[in-house]
Scaffold this motif. Structure first.
Motif, PDB file in Angstrom:
ATOM      1  N   PHE A  47      74.180  62.197 -30.769  1.00  0.00           N
ATOM      2  CA  PHE A  47      73.401  61.625 -31.867  1.00  0.00           C
ATOM      3  C   PHE A  47      72.143  62.460 -32.093  1.00  0.00           C
ATOM      4  N   ASN A  48      71.601  62.323 -33.315  1.00  0.00           N
ATOM      5  CA  ASN A  48      70.292  62.907 -33.639  1.00  0.00           C
ATOM      6  C   ASN A  48      70.222  64.406 -33.333  1.00  0.00           C
ATOM      7  N   ASP A  49      71.320  65.097 -33.620  1.00  0.00           N
ATOM      8  CA  ASP A  49      71.403  66.552 -33.429  1.00  0.00           C
ATOM      9  C   ASP A  49      71.352  66.986 -31.967  1.00  0.00           C
ATOM     10  N   TYR A  50      71.515  66.029 -31.063  1.00  0.00           N
ATOM     11  CA  TYR A  50      71.639  66.398 -29.645  1.00  0.00           C
ATOM     12  C   TYR A  50      72.968  67.126 -29.448  1.00  0.00           C
ATOM     13  N   LYS A  51      73.007  68.018 -28.476  1.00  0.00           N
ATOM     14  CA  LYS A  51      74.281  68.561 -28.029  1.00  0.00           C
ATOM     15  C   LYS A  51      74.854  67.592 -27.003  1.00  0.00           C
ATOM     16  N   LYS A  52      76.156  67.352 -27.076  1.00  0.00           N
ATOM     17  CA  LYS A  52      76.772  66.433 -26.117  1.00  0.00           C
ATOM     18  C   LYS A  52      76.546  66.960 -24.699  1.00  0.00           C
ATOM     19  N   GLU A  53      76.167  66.052 -23.813  1.00  0.00           N
ATOM     20  CA  GLU A  53      75.874  66.446 -22.433  1.00  0.00           C
ATOM     21  C   GLU A  53      76.795  65.742 -21.443  1.00  0.00           C
ATOM     22  N   THR A  54      76.906  66.324 -20.282  1.00  0.00           N
ATOM     23  CA  THR A  54      77.716  65.738 -19.216  1.00  0.00           C
ATOM     24  C   THR A  54      76.936  64.658 -18.488  1.00  0.00           C
ATOM     25  N   LEU A  55      77.667  63.855 -17.738  1.00  0.00           N
ATOM     26  CA  LEU A  55      77.023  62.830 -16.909  1.00  0.00           C
ATOM     27  C   LEU A  55      76.066  63.485 -15.910  1.00  0.00           C
ATOM     28  N   GLU A  56      76.487  64.599 -15.333  1.00  0.00           N
ATOM     29  CA  GLU A  56      75.666  65.303 -14.348  1.00  0.00           C
ATOM     30  C   GLU A  56      74.344  65.761 -14.948  1.00  0.00           C
ATOM     31  N   SER A  57      74.417  66.361 -16.135  1.00  0.00           N
ATOM     32  CA  SER A  57      73.223  66.889 -16.786  1.00  0.00           C
ATOM     33  C   SER A  57      72.208  65.787 -17.077  1.00  0.00           C
ATOM     34  N   ILE A  58      72.697  64.679 -17.603  1.00  0.00           N
ATOM     35  CA  ILE A  58      71.798  63.559 -17.914  1.00  0.00           C
ATOM     36  C   ILE A  58      71.242  62.955 -16.626  1.00  0.00           C
ATOM     37  N   GLY A  59      72.085  62.814 -15.614  1.00  0.00           N
ATOM     38  CA  GLY A  59      71.645  62.250 -14.341  1.00  0.00           C
ATOM     39  C   GLY A  59      70.527  63.060 -13.711  1.00  0.00           C
ATOM     40  N   GLU A  60      70.643  64.391 -13.801  1.00  0.00           N
ATOM     41  CA  GLU A  60      69.612  65.255 -13.223  1.00  0.00           C
ATOM     42  C   GLU A  60      68.263  65.044 -13.907  1.00  0.00           C
ATOM     43  N   SER A  61      68.303  64.848 -15.232  1.00  0.00           N
ATOM     44  CA  SER A  61      67.041  64.680 -15.966  1.00  0.00           C
ATOM     45  C   SER A  61      66.363  63.359 -15.640  1.00  0.00           C
ATOM     46  N   TYR A  62      67.141  62.365 -15.224  1.00  0.00           N
ATOM     47  CA  TYR A  62      66.585  61.053 -14.858  1.00  0.00           C
ATOM     48  C   TYR A  62      66.525  60.852 -13.332  1.00  0.00           C
ATOM     49  N   ASN A  63      66.959  61.870 -12.615  1.00  0.00           N
ATOM     50  CA  ASN A  63      66.977  61.793 -11.147  1.00  0.00           C
ATOM     51  C   ASN A  63      67.835  60.625 -10.649  1.00  0.00           C
ATOM     52  N   ILE A  64      69.003  60.462 -11.308  1.00  0.00           N
ATOM     53  CA  ILE A  64      69.971  59.444 -10.890  1.00  0.00           C
ATOM     54  C   ILE A  64      71.339  60.113 -10.785  1.00  0.00           C
ATOM     55  N   THR A  65      72.306  59.451 -10.172  1.00  0.00           N
ATOM     56  CA  THR A  65      73.638  60.028  -9.994  1.00  0.00           C
ATOM     57  C   THR A  65      74.444  59.973 -11.287  1.00  0.00           C
ATOM     58  N   ARG A  66      75.452  60.822 -11.355  1.00  0.00           N
ATOM     59  CA  ARG A  66      76.346  60.795 -12.511  1.00  0.00           C
ATOM     60  C   ARG A  66      77.041  59.452 -12.627  1.00  0.00           C
ATOM     61  N   GLU A  67      77.350  58.826 -11.489  1.00  0.00           N
ATOM     62  CA  GLU A  67      78.005  57.519 -11.495  1.00  0.00           C
ATOM     63  C   GLU A  67      77.091  56.468 -12.109  1.00  0.00           C
ATOM     64  N   ARG A  68      75.786  56.569 -11.828  1.00  0.00           N
ATOM     65  CA  ARG A  68      74.847  55.614 -12.402  1.00  0.00           C
ATOM     66  C   ARG A  68      74.746  55.791 -13.915  1.00  0.00           C
ATOM     67  N   VAL A  69      74.775  57.030 -14.368  1.00  0.00           N
ATOM     68  CA  VAL A  69      74.770  57.304 -15.812  1.00  0.00           C
ATOM     69  C   VAL A  69      76.011  56.702 -16.461  1.00  0.00           C
ATOM     70  N   ARG A  70      77.150  56.889 -15.792  1.00  0.00           N
ATOM     71  CA  ARG A  70      78.401  56.342 -16.326  1.00  0.00           C
ATOM     72  C   ARG A  70      78.325  54.817 -16.439  1.00  0.00           C
ATOM     73  N   GLN A  71      77.754  54.172 -15.444  1.00  0.00           N
ATOM     74  CA  GLN A  71      77.618  52.712 -15.458  1.00  0.00           C
ATOM     75  C   GLN A  71      76.716  52.245 -16.603  1.00  0.00           C
ATOM     76  N   ILE A  72      75.607  52.959 -16.810  1.00  0.00           N
ATOM     77  CA  ILE A  72      74.691  52.606 -17.901  1.00  0.00           C
ATOM     78  C   ILE A  72      75.403  52.725 -19.245  1.00  0.00           C
ATOM     79  N   GLU A  73      76.155  53.817 -19.414  1.00  0.00           N
ATOM     80  CA  GLU A  73      76.903  54.022 -20.665  1.00  0.00           C
ATOM     81  C   GLU A  73      77.950  52.926 -20.844  1.00  0.00           C
ATOM     82  N   GLU A  74      78.672  52.631 -19.805  1.00  0.00           N
ATOM     83  CA  GLU A  74      79.735  51.616 -19.865  1.00  0.00           C
ATOM     84  C   GLU A  74      79.171  50.235 -20.182  1.00  0.00           C
TER      85      GLU A  74
END
Length: 334
Positions: free
Chosen positions: A30-57
């Motif tokens: 969205f908003n001209d963002y490039k699609k990112e992986t769970l890992e990439s987003i998790g690193e920016s928030y200092n959380i695991t990829r699994e936690r990112v997946r749970q938030i999205e779900e």
């Protein structure tokens, strides 16, 4: 039909936390963002990829409950478009058809959260597909399997209108193309010919395949310089094809047979590899009786574009050929 897909999505995610909105934006683009992986987003928030997946779900589950409260017209439109294409469409082509480039992340998001349409993720054989329901996808797979069998029998690139399988099922060209587009096994050329992706004339790889296409299209022997010109001008190879490179590929690949001075043909046309002397030997070997000079010249000339004198010169090899008292020739026995 025009919809403000971005506005619809913004209304649906309203009420979510800013972090959750940011994660969805980065996951879907969205908003001209490039699609990112769970890992990439998790690193920016200092959380695991699994936690990112749970938030999205969890966010999508909340949004799904709101879908029924908004206008259903966009979803009805999605379904109508799929039905027009025979009940399914390759995902990237579907998104391209129903929205502008800037809309596609939002359309994909709406398709995923609404759930009335069926999504099939990419596999080894098929691309990602959206379908009205499983029946359409299963029907398409059945027709593609029959199409592959028909292609195997034909063993040559074919125009869409000539395939009997589409006539059998009463499918028009729009639906037929939509079905073919979902499989990785069959491709279409610029000339609208369909064939297996591993066929060189359908999906050429390198100079040797492009030389093969040149000869197939011309349907006659060609000089290697003409083949190089054909590759440059007709097949639109991205890199200029040097004559020397083309000639080297023709020399070393058994699909091509030298049939004259710099003149090449395809082995599948029935041309025998080897020198003129080898062709003479083969002609005599296949004959059940001695042959005259004229008969040998006639037979060899079907295989080689050379002067009669060249054939006669090779025929004079007494170590390989024997002339009898009737001026006819046989193979000299070892």
């Amino acid at each position: 039909m025009n919809f403000n897909y971005q506005k619809i999505c913004e209304e649906l995610i309203e009420g979510l936390s800013e972090r959750t909105k940011d994660i969805l934006a980065r996951r879907f683009g969205f908003n001209d963002y490039k699609k990112e992986t769970l890992e990439s987003i998790g690193e920016s928030y200092n959380i695991t990829r699994e936690r990112v997946r749970q938030i999205e779900e969890n966010a999508i589950k909340k949004i799904e409950k709101k879908v029924k409260t908004i206008s259903q017209k966009p979803f009805e439109y999605f379904k109508q478009e799929l039905e027009f294409f025979g009940g399914l469409k390759k995902q990237d082509l579907f998104l391209e058809k129903i929205g502008q480039k800037k809309d596609r992340p939002y359309i994909l998001f709406l398709l995923i959260i609404e759930k009335s349409l069926k999504r099939y993720l990419e596999t080894e054989k098929f691309y990602s597909v959206w379908a009205v329901n499983a029946n359409f996808f299963n029907k398409a797979k059945k027709i593609i399997a029959l199409l592959e069998k028909e292609l195997e029998k034909r063993n040559e690139p074919t125009i869409l209108e000539d395939f009997s399988v589409f006539k059998k099922f009463g499918l028009d060209s729009v639906i037929a193309r939509s079905y073919i587009e979902i499989t990785k096994n069959i491709l279409k050329t610029e000339e609208d010919l369909y064939g297996f992706a591993f066929w060189p004339e359908i999906n050429p790889k390198g100079i040797k395949d492009r030389a093969f296409i040149a000869l197939k299209r011309e349907d006659k022997p060609m000089h290697f310089t003409d083949i190089a010109d054909f590759i440059r001008q007709q097949i639109q190879n991205k890199k200029p094809s040097l004559v020397k490179t083309v000639h080297n590929e023709l020399i070393k690949n058994p699909r091509f047979v030298l049939v004259g001075r710099g003149l090449y043909a395809l082995q599948e046309w029935g041309y025998q590899s080897g020198y003129v002397k080898d062709v003479i030997f083969s002609v005599l070997q296949k004959s059940d009786k001695p042959l005259s000079k004229e008969q040998i010249i006639q037979q060899v000339s079907k295989q080689r574009f050379v002067k009669n004198s060249t054939i006669l010169l090779n025929l004079n090899d007494e170590n390989r050929f024997l002339k009898n008292n009737n001026e006819k020739y046989t193979i000299r026995e070892a």
